[in-house]
Scaffold this motif. Sequence first.
Motif, mmCIF file in Angstrom:
data_model
loop_
_atom_site.group_PDB
_atom_site.id
_atom_site.type_symbol
_atom_site.label_atom_id
_atom_site.label_comp_id
_atom_site.label_asym_id
_atom_site.label_seq_id
_atom_site.Cartn_x
_atom_site.Cartn_y
_atom_site.Cartn_z
ATOM 1 N N SER A 141 0.843 -1.189 0.000
ATOM 2 C CA SER A 141 0.000 0.000 0.000
ATOM 3 C C SER A 141 0.881 1.242 0.000
ATOM 4 O O SER A 141 2.057 1.190 0.374
ATOM 5 N N LEU A 142 0.309 2.360 -0.412
ATOM 6 C CA LEU A 142 1.063 3.612 -0.387
ATOM 7 C C LEU A 142 1.531 3.947 1.025
ATOM 8 O O LEU A 142 2.647 4.422 1.219
ATOM 9 N N GLU A 143 0.702 3.671 2.011
ATOM 10 C CA GLU A 143 1.106 3.964 3.389
ATOM 11 C C GLU A 143 2.264 3.066 3.830
ATOM 12 O O GLU A 143 3.187 3.531 4.514
ATOM 13 N N ASP A 144 2.244 1.810 3.423
ATOM 14 C CA ASP A 144 3.364 0.914 3.761
ATOM 15 C C ASP A 144 4.659 1.378 3.096
ATOM 16 O O ASP A 144 5.722 1.373 3.718
ATOM 17 N N ALA A 146 5.358 4.445 2.101
ATOM 18 C CA ALA A 146 5.754 5.699 2.751
ATOM 19 C C ALA A 146 6.412 5.434 4.102
ATOM 20 O O ALA A 146 7.387 6.098 4.463
ATOM 21 N N THR A 147 5.905 4.469 4.850
ATOM 22 C CA THR A 147 6.490 4.130 6.150
ATOM 23 C C THR A 147 7.926 3.655 5.996
ATOM 24 O O THR A 147 8.822 4.078 6.739
ATOM 25 N N TRP A 150 10.055 6.682 5.007
ATOM 26 C CA TRP A 150 10.203 7.655 6.093
ATOM 27 C C TRP A 150 11.195 7.169 7.154
ATOM 28 O O TRP A 150 11.933 7.965 7.731
ATOM 29 N N LEU A 185 3.111 9.827 -1.783
ATOM 30 C CA LEU A 185 4.174 9.397 -0.879
ATOM 31 C C LEU A 185 4.874 10.592 -0.241
ATOM 32 O O LEU A 185 5.151 10.594 0.970
ATOM 33 N N LEU A 188 2.552 12.132 2.448
ATOM 34 C CA LEU A 188 2.509 11.340 3.675
ATOM 35 C C LEU A 188 3.766 11.548 4.513
ATOM 36 O O LEU A 188 3.682 11.789 5.722
ATOM 37 N N CYS A 189 4.935 11.476 3.879
ATOM 38 C CA CYS A 189 6.180 11.631 4.632
ATOM 39 C C CYS A 189 6.323 13.034 5.204
ATOM 40 O O CYS A 189 6.771 13.203 6.345
ATOM 41 N N GLU A 191 3.874 14.981 6.033
ATOM 42 C CA GLU A 191 2.900 15.061 7.128
ATOM 43 C C GLU A 191 3.488 14.450 8.400
ATOM 44 O O GLU A 191 3.366 15.022 9.492
ATOM 45 N N TRP A 192 4.161 13.317 8.275
ATOM 46 C CA TRP A 192 4.779 12.691 9.448
ATOM 47 C C TRP A 192 5.938 13.527 9.967
ATOM 48 O O TRP A 192 6.154 13.597 11.179
#
Length: 199
Positions: A141-144, A146-147, A150, A185, A188-189, A191-192
Motif C-alpha cells: 500500500s502507499l502507506e506501507d 511511505a512508512t 520515512w 508518498l 505522507l512523509c 505530514e509525518w
Amino acid sequence: MDQPTVPFVVFGYGSLIFKPPPHVISRVPGYLKGYVRRFAQRSPDHRGTEESPGRVVTLIHQEDWNEFSPSDPFPDTDIVWDPVYGGEVRGLLDIREAAGYTLEEVDVYGVGPAGEEVVVAHKAQVYVGRKDNPAFVADESLEDIATVIWRSIGPSGPNKDYLYHLGAAIRELAPESHDSHLSVLESLCREWDQERLLN
C-alpha cells in the motif's frame, strides 16, 4: 590519437534527475510510453541496509505492472516527464544501477513548438526494473511504502531525502508533469515530519 566519442543518452527517472553522473552535456524533458514509475525497488545499498532496505523508484513495463494494479490507485493515469542525460557514463551507471535493473533502449517523447508530440531522443538507454528481479517489491500500500521510506536510512542518507529531492527536481524540470504515486508518498512523509516537529 583520440577516438571520437559517441554521446551516451540515458533517460533519468529517479536519482539521476537530482544527482546526475559526471560529464553531463545536456538534459531535455521528456516522457516514455508504456512504463510506470513506482517506488517498487528495494535499496539495501544506498537508501537502506541489508537488514532494513529502503525503497527507490524503478520503471516497470505497464503490462507487467498491470498484475499489481488492484493495489495501485494510480495504475496508468499520469504522464511522467523526466530529463534525458547525456555523457560518457555507461560504466558508472552500470555500477550505480546494478541492483536488479535491466538496460533497455527506448524512444523518449516530448512536446514540439506547436504542441505536437515529438521524439526528443531515439534509442535512449533506460534502466528498468523487471518483476522477476530480486529487489522488486509490489503489492504494498502507499502507506506501507511511505512508512519504509520515512524510516529508512542508508549509506547515501535518509530514504525520505531521496523522495523529497526527486519531487523537487521534477517540479523544477517538468512542472507540467504530475506523478500521483510520487505526490502521495511525499505528502505522507512530509505530514509525518510535521507531526514529529509538533510532538
